[in-house]
Design a protein around this motif. Structure first.
Motif, PDB file in Angstrom:
ATOM      1  N   VAL A  76      -2.060   5.231  13.777  1.00  0.00           N
ATOM      2  CA  VAL A  76      -1.105   5.486  12.704  1.00  0.00           C
ATOM      3  C   VAL A  76      -1.765   5.539  11.317  1.00  0.00           C
ATOM      4  CG1 VAL A  76       0.949   4.481  11.578  1.00  0.00           C
ATOM      5  CG2 VAL A  76       0.760   4.484  14.072  1.00  0.00           C
TER       6      VAL A  76
ATOM      7  N   ALA B  77      -2.100  -6.008  10.309  1.00  0.00           N
ATOM      8  CA  ALA B  77      -1.022  -7.003  10.280  1.00  0.00           C
ATOM      9  C   ALA B  77      -0.132  -6.818   9.059  1.00  0.00           C
ATOM     10  CB  ALA B  77      -1.620  -8.407  10.305  1.00  0.00           C
TER      11      ALA B  77
ATOM     12  N   SER C 283       0.831  -1.203   0.000  1.00  0.00           N
ATOM     13  CA  SER C 283       0.000   0.000   0.000  1.00  0.00           C
ATOM     14  C   SER C 283       0.866   1.253   0.000  1.00  0.00           C
ATOM     15  CB  SER C 283      -0.963  -0.003   1.182  1.00  0.00           C
ATOM     16  OG  SER C 283      -0.270  -0.274   2.341  1.00  0.00           O
TER      17      SER C 283
ATOM     18  N   SER D 256      -0.764   9.952  14.710  1.00  0.00           N
ATOM     19  CA  SER D 256       0.435  10.096  13.880  1.00  0.00           C
ATOM     20  C   SER D 256       0.025  10.317  12.426  1.00  0.00           C
ATOM     21  CB  SER D 256       1.244   8.805  14.008  1.00  0.00           C
ATOM     22  OG  SER D 256       2.163   8.656  12.971  1.00  0.00           O
TER      23      SER D 256
ATOM     24  N   HIS E 161       2.827  -3.951   6.982  1.00  0.00           N
ATOM     25  CA  HIS E 161       4.217  -3.506   7.166  1.00  0.00           C
ATOM     26  C   HIS E 161       4.405  -2.709   8.456  1.00  0.00           C
ATOM     27  CE1 HIS E 161       3.982  -4.404   2.879  1.00  0.00           C
ATOM     28  NE2 HIS E 161       5.269  -4.666   2.980  1.00  0.00           N
ATOM     29  N   GLN E 162       3.480  -1.784   8.691  1.00  0.00           N
ATOM     30  CA  GLN E 162       3.596  -0.966   9.903  1.00  0.00           C
ATOM     31  C   GLN E 162       3.384  -1.817  11.154  1.00  0.00           C
ATOM     32  OE1 GLN E 162       4.546   2.122  10.432  1.00  0.00           O
ATOM     33  NE2 GLN E 162       4.773   2.695   8.291  1.00  0.00           N
TER      34      GLN E 162
ATOM     35  N   ARG F  51      10.704   4.749  10.799  1.00  0.00           N
ATOM     36  CA  ARG F  51      10.589   6.042  11.498  1.00  0.00           C
ATOM     37  C   ARG F  51       9.195   6.225  12.084  1.00  0.00           C
ATOM     38  NH1 ARG F  51       6.344   8.455   8.671  1.00  0.00           N
ATOM     39  NH2 ARG F  51       7.015  10.045   7.184  1.00  0.00           N
TER      40      ARG F  51
ATOM     41  N   ARG G  77      -8.286  -7.909   9.711  1.00  0.00           N
ATOM     42  CA  ARG G  77      -9.640  -8.187   9.202  1.00  0.00           C
ATOM     43  C   ARG G  77      -9.718  -9.582   8.601  1.00  0.00           C
ATOM     44  NH1 ARG G  77      -9.772  -4.447   3.714  1.00  0.00           N
ATOM     45  NH2 ARG G  77      -7.586  -4.855   3.302  1.00  0.00           N
TER      46      ARG G  77
ATOM     47  N   THR H  84      -4.003   0.152  10.410  1.00  0.00           N
ATOM     48  CA  THR H  84      -4.850  -0.440   9.375  1.00  0.00           C
ATOM     49  C   THR H  84      -4.993   0.519   8.199  1.00  0.00           C
ATOM     50  OG1 THR H  84      -6.964   0.512  10.029  1.00  0.00           O
ATOM     51  CG2 THR H  84      -6.254  -1.459  11.236  1.00  0.00           C
ATOM     52  N   GLY H  85      -5.545  -0.013   7.116  1.00  0.00           N
ATOM     53  CA  GLY H  85      -5.860   0.824   5.963  1.00  0.00           C
ATOM     54  C   GLY H  85      -7.321   1.258   6.002  1.00  0.00           C
TER      55      GLY H  85
HETATM   56  N1  LIG Z   1       1.466   7.984  10.345  1.00  0.00           N
HETATM   57  C1  LIG Z   1       2.418   7.698   9.506  1.00  0.00           C
HETATM   58  O1  LIG Z   1       3.467   8.281   9.531  1.00  0.00           O
HETATM   59  C2  LIG Z   1       2.217   6.581   8.527  1.00  0.00           C
HETATM   60  C3  LIG Z   1       3.272   6.132   7.752  1.00  0.00           C
HETATM   61  C4  LIG Z   1       3.047   5.063   6.891  1.00  0.00           C
HETATM   62  C5  LIG Z   1       1.817   4.459   6.819  1.00  0.00           C
HETATM   63  N2  LIG Z   1       0.801   4.947   7.572  1.00  0.00           N
HETATM   64  C6  LIG Z   1      -0.517   4.343   7.548  1.00  0.00           C
HETATM   65  O2  LIG Z   1      -0.474   3.138   8.280  1.00  0.00           O
HETATM   66  C7  LIG Z   1      -1.476   2.244   7.781  1.00  0.00           C
HETATM   67  C8  LIG Z   1      -0.849   0.882   7.552  1.00  0.00           C
HETATM   68  O3  LIG Z   1       0.186   0.976   6.593  1.00  0.00           O
HETATM   69  P1  LIG Z   1       0.967  -0.349   6.116  1.00  0.00           P
HETATM   70  O4  LIG Z   1       2.103   0.112   5.311  1.00  0.00           O
HETATM   71  O5  LIG Z   1       1.195  -1.253   7.259  1.00  0.00           O
HETATM   72  O6  LIG Z   1      -0.113  -0.999   5.159  1.00  0.00           O
HETATM   73  P2  LIG Z   1      -0.303  -2.538   4.805  1.00  0.00           P
HETATM   74  O7  LIG Z   1      -1.100  -2.577   3.576  1.00  0.00           O
HETATM   75  O8  LIG Z   1       0.992  -3.232   4.840  1.00  0.00           O
HETATM   76  O9  LIG Z   1      -1.197  -3.095   6.011  1.00  0.00           O
HETATM   77  C9  LIG Z   1      -2.493  -2.599   6.219  1.00  0.00           C
HETATM   78  C10 LIG Z   1      -3.231  -3.475   7.194  1.00  0.00           C
HETATM   79  O10 LIG Z   1      -4.533  -2.898   7.393  1.00  0.00           O
HETATM   80  C11 LIG Z   1      -5.538  -3.866   7.087  1.00  0.00           C
HETATM   81  N3  LIG Z   1      -6.703  -3.184   6.513  1.00  0.00           N
HETATM   82  C12 LIG Z   1      -6.800  -2.632   5.285  1.00  0.00           C
HETATM   83  N4  LIG Z   1      -8.027  -2.095   5.131  1.00  0.00           N
HETATM   84  C13 LIG Z   1      -8.696  -2.315   6.281  1.00  0.00           C
HETATM   85  C14 LIG Z   1      -9.990  -2.006   6.734  1.00  0.00           C
HETATM   86  N5  LIG Z   1     -10.842  -1.358   5.942  1.00  0.00           N
HETATM   87  N6  LIG Z   1     -10.324  -2.377   7.975  1.00  0.00           N
HETATM   88  C15 LIG Z   1      -9.466  -3.020   8.770  1.00  0.00           C
HETATM   89  N7  LIG Z   1      -8.228  -3.352   8.399  1.00  0.00           N
HETATM   90  C16 LIG Z   1      -7.838  -2.995   7.166  1.00  0.00           C
HETATM   91  C17 LIG Z   1      -4.885  -4.839   6.112  1.00  0.00           C
HETATM   92  O11 LIG Z   1      -5.534  -6.074   6.135  1.00  0.00           O
HETATM   93  C18 LIG Z   1      -3.464  -4.893   6.705  1.00  0.00           C
HETATM   94  O12 LIG Z   1      -3.443  -5.769   7.813  1.00  0.00           O
HETATM   95  C19 LIG Z   1      -2.029   2.904   6.526  1.00  0.00           C
HETATM   96  O13 LIG Z   1      -3.249   3.525   6.840  1.00  0.00           O
HETATM   97  C20 LIG Z   1      -0.995   3.955   6.186  1.00  0.00           C
HETATM   98  O14 LIG Z   1      -1.530   5.073   5.546  1.00  0.00           O
HETATM   99  C21 LIG Z   1       0.982   5.992   8.417  1.00  0.00           C
END
Ligand SMILES: NC(=O)c1ccc[n+]([C@@H]2O[C@H](COP(=O)([O-])OP(=O)(O)OC[C@H]3O[C@@H](n4cnc5c(N)ncnc54)[C@H](O)[C@@H]3O)[C@@H](O)[C@H]2O)c1
Ligand SMILES: O=C(O)[C@@H]1CCCCN1
Length: 312
Positions: free
Chosen positions: A224, A142, A89, A290, A144-145, A117, A167, A203-204
């Protein structure tokens, strides 16, 4: 190209960037950012180009730290993926410049930087705001973050129990199998957060997944996900009952649906707490919302570049 390409730079950055070096530098950067009279940090709010057709956006995140002379920008694409998609994502590239001449000194992978970070800043929030006795950590999501948060939270703190919810149960199970320590898999958010001292939402989602009525009073939530003005991860009850901390007020009121749509007031920036100008209300329910900042990428990129130069 539909498959995801992990360049050698991804692995190189992974090897060069360590939480023990990164956390103190992020703390310094957050402190400088939150000084009222600071001319030391130049960081406009992220520019975003929505890609509605594809359910994503391109974000441009420039920053200049004057004293350290770090000029940097991250280019990041974020997409909301269908459940079961294997595509990432978040895809990001970081450019480090020579501020005197304007030439690019380094181009590096931004995915590891973003993962580490962001998790490191959440760990800083937990260090300041979680209950003094924190035994149970719950991670919602579950991806990357979730993994980077698992690593830094278990490296930095001593939880007795770590729980995960996703989910899709299979994804949570795969996550639990991939970690070194024991992680329990939960089928519902309500059960997963019951009694948790620290909750990380990664989560996304664009609708709330975590509801205030399930959160133990005094718990700390590092929120996050939900980085668009109309996206939510937390419900109004939680946002209104908690003391809300952010990385950047300016960023939060422009980008956080959880803050904008709930009408919650921001109590402090993390940097203000680190500077001692706002208190850490550890005994209250706290949310760290965040959004991510260019200066966090900038200090990370500088660290990666320094470590790389030491090796070559
Ligand atoms: N605050 C920050 O600095 C920062 C930085 C990077 C990413 N993020 C955010 O962190 C979140 C996770 O990023 P990532 O890289 O781990 O993404 P990822 O795609 O690796 O993981 C996302 C997780 O969220 C779940 N998910 C997706 N849609 C969902 C929904 N509608 N309901 C419940 N669960 C759902 C997925 O199944 C997965 O487990 C994203 O929202 C991203 O925008 C924030
Ligand atoms: O600060 C960041 O890098 C991320 C990019 C993806 C969306 C949320 N914020």
């Amino acid at each position: 190209m539909l498959s995801h390409w992990r360049s050698s730079s991804t692995y190189e950055v992974e090897d060069l960037l360590h939480y023990k070096d990164l956390i103190p530098r992020l703390e310094v950067a957050l402190r400088k950012f939150s000084k009222l009279d600071s001319a030391e940090v130049i960081q406009p709010v992220r520019t975003t180009v929505p890609l509605q057709k594809y359910n994503g956006f391109l974000g441009l995140m420039p920053a200049y730290l004057v004293h350290e002379d770090i000029l940097c920008t991250k280019l990041v694409c974020f997409y909301k993926r269908e459940s079961g998609s294997t595509l990432p994502s978040t895809q990001a590239t970081v450019l480090l410049f020579d501020p005197e001449y304007g030439n690019v000194k380094a181009v590096m992978d931004g995915e590891v930087i973003t993962a580490k970070r962001t998790a490191a800043v959440s760990a800083i929030s937990a260090k300041l705001l979680m209950p003094t006795k924190s035994d149970v950590l719950t991670i919602l999501g579950a991806g990357h973050q979730a993994l980077s948060h698992y690593h830094v939270f278990t490296e930095t703190f001593s939880f007795k129990e770590v729980r995960v919810w996703s989910r899709r149960k299979e994804t949570a199970e795969r996550f639990a199998q991939s970690t070194q320590g024991h992680v329990t898999v939960w089928e519902s958010v309500e059960e997963a957060v019951n009694g948790a001292d620290v909750i990380v939402t990664v989560t996304g989602a664009s609708e709330p997944v975590l509801f205030g009525q399930w959160v133990k009073p005094g718990a700390h939530v590092a929120a996050v996900g939900a980085c668009r003005p109309d996206w939510r991860e937390l419900d109004d009850v939680l946002m209104r009952q908690a003391e809300v901390y952010v990385d950047s007020r300016e960023g939060a009121v422009a980008e956080s649906g959880d803050i904008i749509l709930s009408g919650a007031k921001v109590f402090a920036e993390l940097g203000e707490v680190l500077n001692g100008t706002r208190p850490a209300l550890r005994e209250k329910t706290t949310v760290f919302k965040s959004l991510g900042m260019g200066i966090q990428d900038a200090v990370s990129a500088k660290l990666v570049f320094e470590q790389w130069k030491n090796k070559h």
